[in-house]
Design a protein around this motif. Structure first.
Motif, mmCIF file in Angstrom:
data_model
loop_
_atom_site.group_PDB
_atom_site.id
_atom_site.type_symbol
_atom_site.label_atom_id
_atom_site.label_comp_id
_atom_site.label_asym_id
_atom_site.label_seq_id
_atom_site.Cartn_x
_atom_site.Cartn_y
_atom_site.Cartn_z
ATOM 1 N N ASN A 19 -9.341 6.425 -3.256
ATOM 2 C CA ASN A 19 -9.069 5.000 -3.083
ATOM 3 C C ASN A 19 -10.300 4.186 -3.444
ATOM 4 O O ASN A 19 -11.437 4.619 -3.269
ATOM 5 C CB ASN A 19 -8.667 4.711 -1.636
ATOM 6 C CG ASN A 19 -7.283 5.221 -1.308
ATOM 7 O OD1 ASN A 19 -6.328 4.897 -1.995
ATOM 8 N ND2 ASN A 19 -7.175 6.021 -0.259
ATOM 9 N N HIS A 20 -10.067 3.001 -3.977
ATOM 10 C CA HIS A 20 -11.156 2.066 -4.264
ATOM 11 C C HIS A 20 -10.655 0.651 -3.988
ATOM 12 O O HIS A 20 -9.668 0.231 -4.579
ATOM 13 C CB HIS A 20 -11.605 2.175 -5.725
ATOM 14 C CG HIS A 20 -12.754 1.244 -6.031
ATOM 15 N ND1 HIS A 20 -14.047 1.541 -5.694
ATOM 16 C CD2 HIS A 20 -12.777 0.017 -6.591
ATOM 17 C CE1 HIS A 20 -14.827 0.548 -6.067
ATOM 18 N NE2 HIS A 20 -14.085 -0.397 -6.608
ATOM 19 N N PRO A 21 -11.321 -0.092 -3.070
ATOM 20 C CA PRO A 21 -12.458 0.304 -2.246
ATOM 21 C C PRO A 21 -12.154 1.575 -1.448
ATOM 22 O O PRO A 21 -11.019 1.807 -1.025
ATOM 23 C CB PRO A 21 -12.661 -0.886 -1.323
ATOM 24 C CG PRO A 21 -12.046 -2.038 -2.060
ATOM 25 C CD PRO A 21 -10.881 -1.468 -2.778
ATOM 26 N N TYR A 225 -3.135 -0.545 4.383
ATOM 27 C CA TYR A 225 -3.425 -1.959 4.136
ATOM 28 C C TYR A 225 -4.839 -2.149 3.599
ATOM 29 O O TYR A 225 -5.780 -1.488 4.018
ATOM 30 C CB TYR A 225 -3.255 -2.801 5.406
ATOM 31 C CG TYR A 225 -3.513 -4.262 5.142
ATOM 32 C CD1 TYR A 225 -2.637 -4.989 4.339
ATOM 33 C CD2 TYR A 225 -4.647 -4.893 5.634
ATOM 34 C CE1 TYR A 225 -2.878 -6.326 4.057
ATOM 35 C CE2 TYR A 225 -4.894 -6.230 5.362
ATOM 36 C CZ TYR A 225 -4.008 -6.933 4.556
ATOM 37 O OH TYR A 225 -4.265 -8.250 4.265
ATOM 38 N N SER A 226 -4.980 -3.081 2.667
ATOM 39 C CA SER A 226 -6.281 -3.496 2.155
ATOM 40 C C SER A 226 -6.184 -4.953 1.751
ATOM 41 O O SER A 226 -5.465 -5.283 0.801
ATOM 42 C CB SER A 226 -6.693 -2.655 0.941
ATOM 43 O OG SER A 226 -7.790 -3.240 0.262
ATOM 44 N N ASP A 227 -6.886 -5.831 2.467
ATOM 45 C CA ASP A 227 -6.851 -7.231 2.056
ATOM 46 C C ASP A 227 -7.512 -7.407 0.698
ATOM 47 O O ASP A 227 -7.112 -8.265 -0.096
ATOM 48 C CB ASP A 227 -7.487 -8.136 3.107
ATOM 49 C CG ASP A 227 -8.932 -7.778 3.427
ATOM 50 O OD1 ASP A 227 -9.441 -6.755 2.927
ATOM 51 O OD2 ASP A 227 -9.555 -8.531 4.195
ATOM 52 N N THR A 228 -8.513 -6.567 0.376
ATOM 53 C CA THR A 228 -9.170 -6.643 -0.928
ATOM 54 C C THR A 228 -8.189 -6.368 -2.062
ATOM 55 O O THR A 228 -8.074 -7.145 -3.018
ATOM 56 C CB THR A 228 -10.338 -5.639 -1.004
ATOM 57 O OG1 THR A 228 -11.276 -5.926 0.018
ATOM 58 C CG2 THR A 228 -11.017 -5.700 -2.364
ATOM 59 N N ILE A 229 -7.460 -5.271 -1.957
ATOM 60 C CA ILE A 229 -6.550 -4.873 -3.031
ATOM 61 C C ILE A 229 -5.414 -5.872 -3.190
ATOM 62 O O ILE A 229 -5.100 -6.320 -4.302
ATOM 63 C CB ILE A 229 -5.996 -3.460 -2.768
ATOM 64 C CG1 ILE A 229 -7.085 -2.413 -3.048
ATOM 65 C CG2 ILE A 229 -4.752 -3.190 -3.618
ATOM 66 C CD1 ILE A 229 -6.691 -1.000 -2.692
ATOM 67 N N ASN A 231 -4.976 -9.008 -2.056
ATOM 68 C CA ASN A 231 -5.375 -10.345 -2.508
ATOM 69 C C ASN A 231 -5.771 -10.332 -3.981
ATOM 70 O O ASN A 231 -5.528 -11.306 -4.701
ATOM 71 C CB ASN A 231 -6.514 -10.877 -1.636
ATOM 72 C CG ASN A 231 -6.011 -11.499 -0.348
ATOM 73 O OD1 ASN A 231 -5.382 -12.557 -0.367
ATOM 74 N ND2 ASN A 231 -6.261 -10.843 0.772
ATOM 75 N N TYR A 232 -6.346 -9.228 -4.443
ATOM 76 C CA TYR A 232 -6.646 -9.078 -5.871
ATOM 77 C C TYR A 232 -5.356 -9.114 -6.698
ATOM 78 O O TYR A 232 -5.261 -9.829 -7.703
ATOM 79 C CB TYR A 232 -7.392 -7.767 -6.109
ATOM 80 C CG TYR A 232 -7.334 -7.282 -7.541
ATOM 81 C CD1 TYR A 232 -8.123 -7.857 -8.538
ATOM 82 C CD2 TYR A 232 -6.466 -6.255 -7.901
ATOM 83 C CE1 TYR A 232 -8.057 -7.423 -9.847
ATOM 84 C CE2 TYR A 232 -6.385 -5.805 -9.206
ATOM 85 C CZ TYR A 232 -7.193 -6.397 -10.175
ATOM 86 O OH TYR A 232 -7.112 -5.965 -11.478
ATOM 87 N N ASP A 272 -0.315 -11.819 1.044
ATOM 88 C CA ASP A 272 -1.476 -11.661 0.162
ATOM 89 C C ASP A 272 -1.096 -11.765 -1.312
ATOM 90 O O ASP A 272 -1.829 -12.346 -2.115
ATOM 91 C CB ASP A 272 -2.142 -10.304 0.396
ATOM 92 C CG ASP A 272 -2.806 -10.179 1.754
ATOM 93 O OD1 ASP A 272 -3.002 -11.209 2.422
ATOM 94 O OD2 ASP A 272 -3.113 -9.030 2.150
#
Length: 331
Positions: A19-21, A225-229, A231-232, A272
């Motif tokens: 995974n990234h982040p 869940y990832s707000d970074t992914i 929202n991107y 998001d």
């Protein structure tokens, strides 16, 4: 068929993918978790009235809607028809999500439309290789294999070519392919992959963006869940007419937080990515995948959606076998 890419490979490793982040994947779940899964697979829970349509009802409803439409076949398997092309997502249409036919998580509802009665499939997309999302028997039994365009994450092409498919495209995150006017793009999700004890994360997992002339749809088979992914993804695509989101198989959280969202987190993903309508997936079909009550997810999903500013009309909890028109969306 043209492939485009903006991939930077941060999720590639010497042994496969991550995974990234970065998020640690597939925490060791322990003996008692798997014992609960095995015990639960021996029983079929009570299915509420109205949760599933009969085969006749499913086929009649499907055939009654000639416009763009979506059909829930159960779990993460959907038929999406847009621009006169029909897409099958995460093909699991068997009785068990397992490497063997006699044990493992079991389908608790009937298959609403048998494989031999499905409409012609133009495209198959796969989010990852877990047994409840990629089923050997289903893939082998689909008709007209040489006419189906299959789009998969990196590492899964041979699964289909070994079973008689010839039009198979592997995509990395950030890559896209156009198939007969439908643009399909692979984007990140938070998950992992494996079909045995020796192939952990050897193949990639992905969210999918489906863009036709009429619609932009986000399909997520499984994710943490990832707000970074997310929202991107929302920023990259601006908005979605529909987002198909997993809402089940989330307890216990200490074991599943990195791979499965709660219903509340699913709604957060919808916000998001700026989706207009959220369609619930990955629930109410297979026994013993996790510890939460089988029919709790839609109750929590509906409440979280209302609390998050979505109307009831924009929160779809479909019956297994149900088809709905996606010809228009509400702004």
């Amino acid at each position: 068929m043209k492939i485009s890419s903006d991939n930077k490979h941060q999720h590639h490793t010497d042994k496969g993918y991550q995974n990234h982040p970065f998020v640690e994947t597939a925490a060791p779940k322990g003996f008692f978790f798997y014992m609960r899964r095995a015990w639960g697979s021996l029983f079929v829970p009570d299915v509420p009235d109205g949760h599933e349509l009969t085969e006749l009802e499913s086929i009649q409803l499907l055939n009654s809607i000639s416009s763009d439409r979506v059909t829930w076949l159960g779990h993460a398997s959907f038929l999406i028809t847009t621009s006169e092309m029909t897409i099958l997502t995460d093909p699991f249409l068997s009785k068990r999500a397992s490497p063997v036919s006699w044990a493992g998580p079991k389908r608790i509802v009937n298959l609403p439309i048998p494989i031999n009665k499905l409409p012609a499939i133009d495209i198959v997309i796969v989010s990852h290789n877990h047994y409840d999302h990629l089923d050997d028997k289903t893939v082998r039994e689909l008709k007209n294999k040489h006419e189906i365009h299959v789009v998969v994450p990196l590492g899964l092409k041979s699964f289909f070519t070994d079973r008689g498919y010839s039009k198979v495209t592997e995509l990395d995150w950030g890559q896209s392919v156009s198939v007969e006017g439908i643009k399909i793009s692979a984007e990140p999700s938070v998950h992992d992959s494996a079909r045995s004890t020796s192939d952990h994360n050897k193949t990639l997992w992905a969210s999918w963006v489906i863009e036709s002339f009429q619609k932009r749809i986000l399909y997520i088979g499984d994710t943490g869940y990832s707000d970074t992914i997310f929202n991107y993804i929302g920023g990259k695509y601006d908005s979605f007419d529909f987002a198909i989101l997993p809402i089940g198989a989330y307890e216990p959280r200490e074991l599943l937080w990195m791979s499965h969202v709660t219903p509340e987190e699913a709604v957060s993903i919808g916000s998001d990515v700026r989706a207009k309508i959220l369609i619930s997936s990955h629930w109410g079909t297979i026994s013993s995948l996790s510890d939460e009550p089988m029919f709790e997810p839609p109750v929590r999903f509906k409440k979280a959606g209302r609390d998050g500013g979505f109307s009831d009309e924009d929160l779809w909890i479909m019956k297994v076998g149900e088809t709905r028109s996606i010809a228009s969306t509400q702004n």
